[in-house]
Write an enzyme that holds these catalytic residues in place. Structure first.
Site, PDB file in Angstrom:
ATOM      1  CD  GLU A  55      -2.708   1.302   2.494  1.00 43.41           C
ATOM      2  OE1 GLU A  55      -3.424   2.302   2.631  1.00 43.41           O
ATOM      3  OE2 GLU A  55      -2.635   0.391   3.345  1.00 43.41           O
ATOM      4  CG  ASP A  66      -2.856   8.959   7.189  1.00 43.21           C
ATOM      5  OD1 ASP A  66      -3.212   7.766   7.180  1.00 43.21           O
ATOM      6  OD2 ASP A  66      -2.583   9.603   6.162  1.00 43.21           O
TER       7      ASP A  66
END
Length: 266
Positions: A55, A66
């Site tokens: 990824e 995130d």
């Protein structure tokens, strides 16, 4: 079939189907961190250590999914001049040896137009796309463009996703269903959720594609627990990115050793 001849969807499917372990390993890399050349070296080290897919994150100024480690890595990559063009070149280089799934935010996709963005991504040989802030209801154009180019538009589901919505997302999933193990942003956790087998079983009932577990997995023991709980794939991000920020002279070795331990565990 060669990497260039096979569609992205097929390459992802093969990575799960041909994996000799219980769960495929998918490290997350922040492209451009600590630099674009170093992130390519890190990706290659992960492949050599046994990663089944990669990824590849695109640095972004406001990454809502995130946690602080990946956020800081993205900020550093942007400060050092990382661009979407440079990221796609990293994807191109890695895609010859492993299925690459790009992770980016919706603004990056829609700014040039969904079809133009996906076409550019497809030219690199990448296999799929993850857009965490793209709701199901707004994904039609992106999914159509990905289908046209043989790429997987990989959706995310969370522990809080209602059953009916989970089924709708699962029915349209391509490549794999990214199943978030916790509520919140990415980051390392001391322990995985006690209800992990239930969470994974719930996701599998909603889709025909493999179920990959992410968010909060950082140790070999946790990777093993995810595989034991029934995950078809294990995604490890924050721990890999944190390792990438260590000694720049040995970063590929450090991340490779980490990836090897994760690969052996599952």
């Amino acid at each position: 079939m060669s990497a260039t001849a096979a569609s992205g969807l097929q390459r992802i499917g093969d990575a799960f189907a041909r994996n000799e372990k219980r769960a495929a390993l998918m490290p997350y890399l922040m492209a451009g961190f600590p630099s674009l050349p170093a992130s390519l070296q890190i990706g290659r080290a992960c492949v050599q250590a046994g990663a089944d897919l990669i990824e590849l994150g695109v640095p972004y100024s406001d990454p809502l999914a995130d946690g602080p480690v990946i956020h800081a890595a993205g900020a550093q990559a942007l400060a050092r001049g990382a661009s979407i063009g440079g990221v796609l070149e990293v994807a191109r280089s890695l895609a010859t040896s492993v299925p690459v799934v790009l992770m980016c935010y919706a603004n990056m996709v829609f700014a040039p137009g969904a079809r133009a963005f996906v076409q550019r991504l497809a030219r690199t040989g990448a296999c799929g796309l993850i857009v965490p802030d793209l709701p199901l209801e707004e994904a039609l154009d992106v999914r159509g463009a990905c289908d046209e180019h043989g790429l997987a538009l990989v959706p995310l589901v969370a522990p809080t996703t209602p059953p009916e919505r989970l089924r709708a997302i699962g029915a349209l999933a391509r490549g794999f269903l990214y199943t978030v193990s916790v509520v919140g942003t990415t980051g390392e956790r001391d322990a995985l959720a006690a209800r992990l087998p239930e969470l994974i079983a719930r996701a599998k009932e909603a889709t025909d594609v493999p179920v990959a577990l992410g968010f909060g997995i950082s140790t070999s023991q946790q990777a093993r627990e995810a595989a034991d709980a029934g995950a078809d794939g294990v995604i490890v991000g924050t721990r890999v990115v944190r390792a990438a920020g260590e000694d720049p002279d040995t970063v590929a070795d450090v991340v490779g050793e980490l990836a090897a331990g994760l690969a052996a565990a599952r």
